[in-house]
Design a protein around this motif. Structure first.
Motif, PDB file in Angstrom:
ATOM      1  N   ILE A 107       0.781  -1.253   0.111  1.00 21.71           N
ATOM      2  CA  ILE A 107       0.046   0.138   0.115  1.00 21.71           C
ATOM      3  C   ILE A 107       0.946   1.388   0.020  1.00 21.71           C
ATOM      4  N   THR A 108       0.654   2.253  -0.832  1.00 24.11           N
ATOM      5  CA  THR A 108       1.326   3.556  -0.739  1.00 24.11           C
ATOM      6  C   THR A 108       0.007   4.485  -0.220  1.00 24.11           C
ATOM      7  N   ALA A 109       0.575   5.539   0.694  1.00 21.55           N
ATOM      8  CA  ALA A 109      -0.583   6.276   1.341  1.00 21.55           C
ATOM      9  C   ALA A 109       0.030   7.595   1.807  1.00 21.55           C
ATOM     10  N   HIS A 110      -0.923   8.583   1.957  1.00 23.01           N
ATOM     11  CA  HIS A 110      -0.688   9.890   2.586  1.00 23.01           C
ATOM     12  C   HIS A 110      -1.021   9.773   4.215  1.00 23.01           C
ATOM     13  N   THR A 111      -2.093   9.001   4.617  1.00 21.89           N
ATOM     14  CA  THR A 111      -2.623   8.718   6.061  1.00 21.89           C
ATOM     15  C   THR A 111      -2.832   7.329   6.268  1.00 21.89           C
ATOM     16  N   ILE A 112      -3.140   7.399   7.695  1.00 21.96           N
ATOM     17  CA  ILE A 112      -3.496   6.074   8.208  1.00 21.96           C
ATOM     18  C   ILE A 112      -4.936   5.952   7.907  1.00 21.96           C
ATOM     19  N   GLU A 113      -5.874   6.704   7.613  1.00 22.62           N
ATOM     20  CA  GLU A 113      -7.178   6.409   6.820  1.00 22.62           C
ATOM     21  C   GLU A 113      -6.969   5.659   5.586  1.00 22.62           C
ATOM     22  N   GLU A 114      -6.306   6.166   4.566  1.00 26.86           N
ATOM     23  CA  GLU A 114      -5.933   5.500   3.484  1.00 26.86           C
ATOM     24  C   GLU A 114      -5.244   4.008   3.545  1.00 26.86           C
ATOM     25  N   ILE A 115      -4.686   3.841   4.626  1.00 29.60           N
ATOM     26  CA  ILE A 115      -4.263   2.704   4.598  1.00 29.60           C
ATOM     27  C   ILE A 115      -5.283   1.728   5.036  1.00 29.60           C
ATOM     28  N   GLU A 117      -8.320   1.982   4.371  1.00 29.52           N
ATOM     29  CA  GLU A 117      -9.387   1.639   3.259  1.00 29.52           C
ATOM     30  C   GLU A 117      -8.779   0.384   2.461  1.00 29.52           C
ATOM     31  N   ARG A 118      -7.458   0.188   2.257  1.00 29.64           N
ATOM     32  CA  ARG A 118      -7.136  -0.664   1.382  1.00 29.64           C
ATOM     33  C   ARG A 118      -6.340  -2.067   2.292  1.00 29.64           C
ATOM     34  N   LEU A 119      -6.335  -2.011   3.449  1.00 34.17           N
ATOM     35  CA  LEU A 119      -5.838  -3.013   4.362  1.00 34.17           C
ATOM     36  C   LEU A 119      -6.450  -4.310   4.462  1.00 34.17           C
ATOM     37  N   ASP A 120      -5.786  -5.399   4.040  1.00 31.86           N
ATOM     38  CA  ASP A 120      -6.263  -6.616   4.197  1.00 31.86           C
ATOM     39  C   ASP A 120      -5.143  -7.664   4.420  1.00 31.86           C
ATOM     40  N   VAL A 123      -1.719  -7.667   2.480  1.00 31.53           N
ATOM     41  CA  VAL A 123      -0.689  -6.307   2.510  1.00 31.53           C
ATOM     42  C   VAL A 123       0.480  -6.917   3.428  1.00 31.53           C
ATOM     43  N   PHE A 124       1.670  -6.682   2.812  1.00 35.94           N
ATOM     44  CA  PHE A 124       2.948  -7.112   3.529  1.00 35.94           C
ATOM     45  C   PHE A 124       4.074  -5.823   3.713  1.00 35.94           C
ATOM     46  N   ALA A 125       3.446  -4.951   2.992  1.00 32.61           N
ATOM     47  CA  ALA A 125       4.582  -3.637   3.314  1.00 32.61           C
ATOM     48  C   ALA A 125       3.593  -2.389   2.798  1.00 32.61           C
ATOM     49  N   ILE A 126       4.084  -1.213   3.436  1.00 33.07           N
ATOM     50  CA  ILE A 126       3.372   0.068   3.265  1.00 33.07           C
ATOM     51  C   ILE A 126       4.659   0.925   2.793  1.00 33.07           C
ATOM     52  N   SER A 127       4.340   1.904   1.797  1.00 30.34           N
ATOM     53  CA  SER A 127       5.313   2.866   1.359  1.00 30.34           C
ATOM     54  C   SER A 127       4.681   4.153   1.066  1.00 30.34           C
ATOM     55  N   GLU A 133       5.801   9.836   8.321  1.00 32.69           N
ATOM     56  CA  GLU A 133       5.130   9.841   9.437  1.00 32.69           C
ATOM     57  C   GLU A 133       5.146   8.737  10.391  1.00 32.69           C
ATOM     58  N   ILE A 134       5.301   7.589   9.915  1.00 35.07           N
ATOM     59  CA  ILE A 134       5.146   6.273  10.636  1.00 35.07           C
ATOM     60  C   ILE A 134       6.243   5.287  10.272  1.00 35.07           C
ATOM     61  N   GLN A 135       6.822   4.288  11.058  1.00 33.25           N
ATOM     62  CA  GLN A 135       7.694   3.251  10.657  1.00 33.25           C
ATOM     63  C   GLN A 135       7.071   1.916  10.622  1.00 33.25           C
ATOM     64  N   GLU A 136       5.808   1.729  11.096  1.00 32.94           N
ATOM     65  CA  GLU A 136       5.251   0.449  11.053  1.00 32.94           C
ATOM     66  C   GLU A 136       3.779   0.829  11.298  1.00 32.94           C
ATOM     67  N   TYR A 137       2.827  -0.212  10.703  1.00 34.63           N
ATOM     68  CA  TYR A 137       1.394  -0.124  11.046  1.00 34.63           C
ATOM     69  C   TYR A 137       0.848  -1.395  11.284  1.00 34.63           C
ATOM     70  N   LYS A 138       0.343  -1.865  12.493  1.00 33.30           N
ATOM     71  CA  LYS A 138      -0.304  -2.767  12.849  1.00 33.30           C
ATOM     72  C   LYS A 138       0.654  -4.111  12.625  1.00 33.30           C
ATOM     73  N   GLY A 139       1.898  -4.060  13.035  1.00 36.14           N
ATOM     74  CA  GLY A 139       2.885  -4.930  12.451  1.00 36.14           C
ATOM     75  C   GLY A 139       3.432  -5.032  11.197  1.00 36.14           C
ATOM     76  N   ILE A 140       3.164  -4.134  10.417  1.00 34.53           N
ATOM     77  CA  ILE A 140       3.426  -4.127   8.754  1.00 34.53           C
ATOM     78  C   ILE A 140       4.538  -3.177   8.531  1.00 34.53           C
TER      79      ILE A 140
END
Length: 249
Positions: A107-115, A117-120, A123-127, A133-140
């Motif tokens: 997932i690529t995102a600006h905000t937590i909300e955008e993550i 919306e697409r999280l399932d 998903v193995f990485a976020i960029s 803003e953050i280094q990890e989200y819910k362990g990802i």
């Protein structure tokens, strides 16, 4: 062939992320292909009134434009990712903006909300821009492809597996899951790609050298039909490899 997708809203960093991933994969001597999803209903490469457009409107089912430095094959309809991937033979294929394929996801995102919306489970990485803003989200892990592209591609090498089929559970489920569930289990380390019964098939069907996935029920029908005929022929030996090639009459 290993396939994954990069998803996010416009200007979230999808294309930059993909560019950097492709460059790093190429540095590691992998062959790479890509597919770009266009979210614009009026999109068409072929200009109205062009010669190729006139071919299509006259009824041509497949139109090819060949230039000195490029060849474009134009289908007059939207085709599935599965059909598109049959044209590819690369080690990795990166999908941009594709959400309807059973593949691991970045997932690529600006905000937590955008993550969110697409999280399932795929998903193995976020960029993207969220890396500031953050280094990890819910362990990802959240990884910048500008500063840490090697780290992200290391993760791609670790997580992305050979493309799974797209069969619903009612058609197969021989591994105990549907294809989406198995993919999630593989990403979590709770299953292996080899757990897909399709990859253990005793019979393989190729059309124009492209493997056609078959659920176990269809495999059994084809296997039993071929062996029932062949075992009546002189030269048949149980357990030996049988090869059948069929061309046009």
């Amino acid at each position: 062939m290993k396939v994954f997708t990069v998803c996010g809203i416009t200007q979230s960093g999808k294309t930059t992320t993909i560019e950097n991933i492709i460059r790093e994969l190429k540095k590691r001597r992998y062959s790479v292909g890509s597919v770009k999803e266009i979210h614009f209903e009026a999109f068409a490469i072929d200009e109205k009134g062009s010669n190729t457009d006139r071919h299509r409107r006259a009824g041509s089912e497949l139109v090819t434009a060949r230039g000195y430095y490029e060849t474009d094959v134009l289908f007059p309809t939207r085709i599935s990712i599965e059909e598109i991937l049959r044209f590819y033979h690369q080690d990795y294929v990166v999908l941009e903006g594709v959400t309807d394929s059973n593949v691991p996801k970045i997932i690529t995102a600006h905000t937590i909300e955008e993550i969110e919306e697409r999280l399932d489970g795929r998903v193995f990485a976020i960029s993207g821009r969220i890396v500031n803003e953050i280094q990890e989200y819910k362990g990802i892990p959240v990884i910048s492809t500008i500063d840490e592209v090697t780290k992200l591609v290391d993760l791609i090498e670790e997580k992305v597996y050979e493309k799974l089929p797209e069969f619903p559970k009612e058609c197969c489920g021989a591994c105990g899951y549907d294809c989406i569930e198995l993919g999630i289990k593989i990403l979590k380390g709770e299953a292996k790609r080899e757990d897909c019964i399709i990859s253990q098939e005793a019979i393989e069907l190729l059309i124009d050298d492209k493997t056609i996935p078959m659920v176990p029920f269809v495999q059994n029908i084809l296997y039993n039909a071929v062996t029932a005929v062949v075992k009546e022929l002189e030269g048949y030996k149980k357990g030996h490899k049988i090869t059948v090639k069929i061309g046009e009459k």
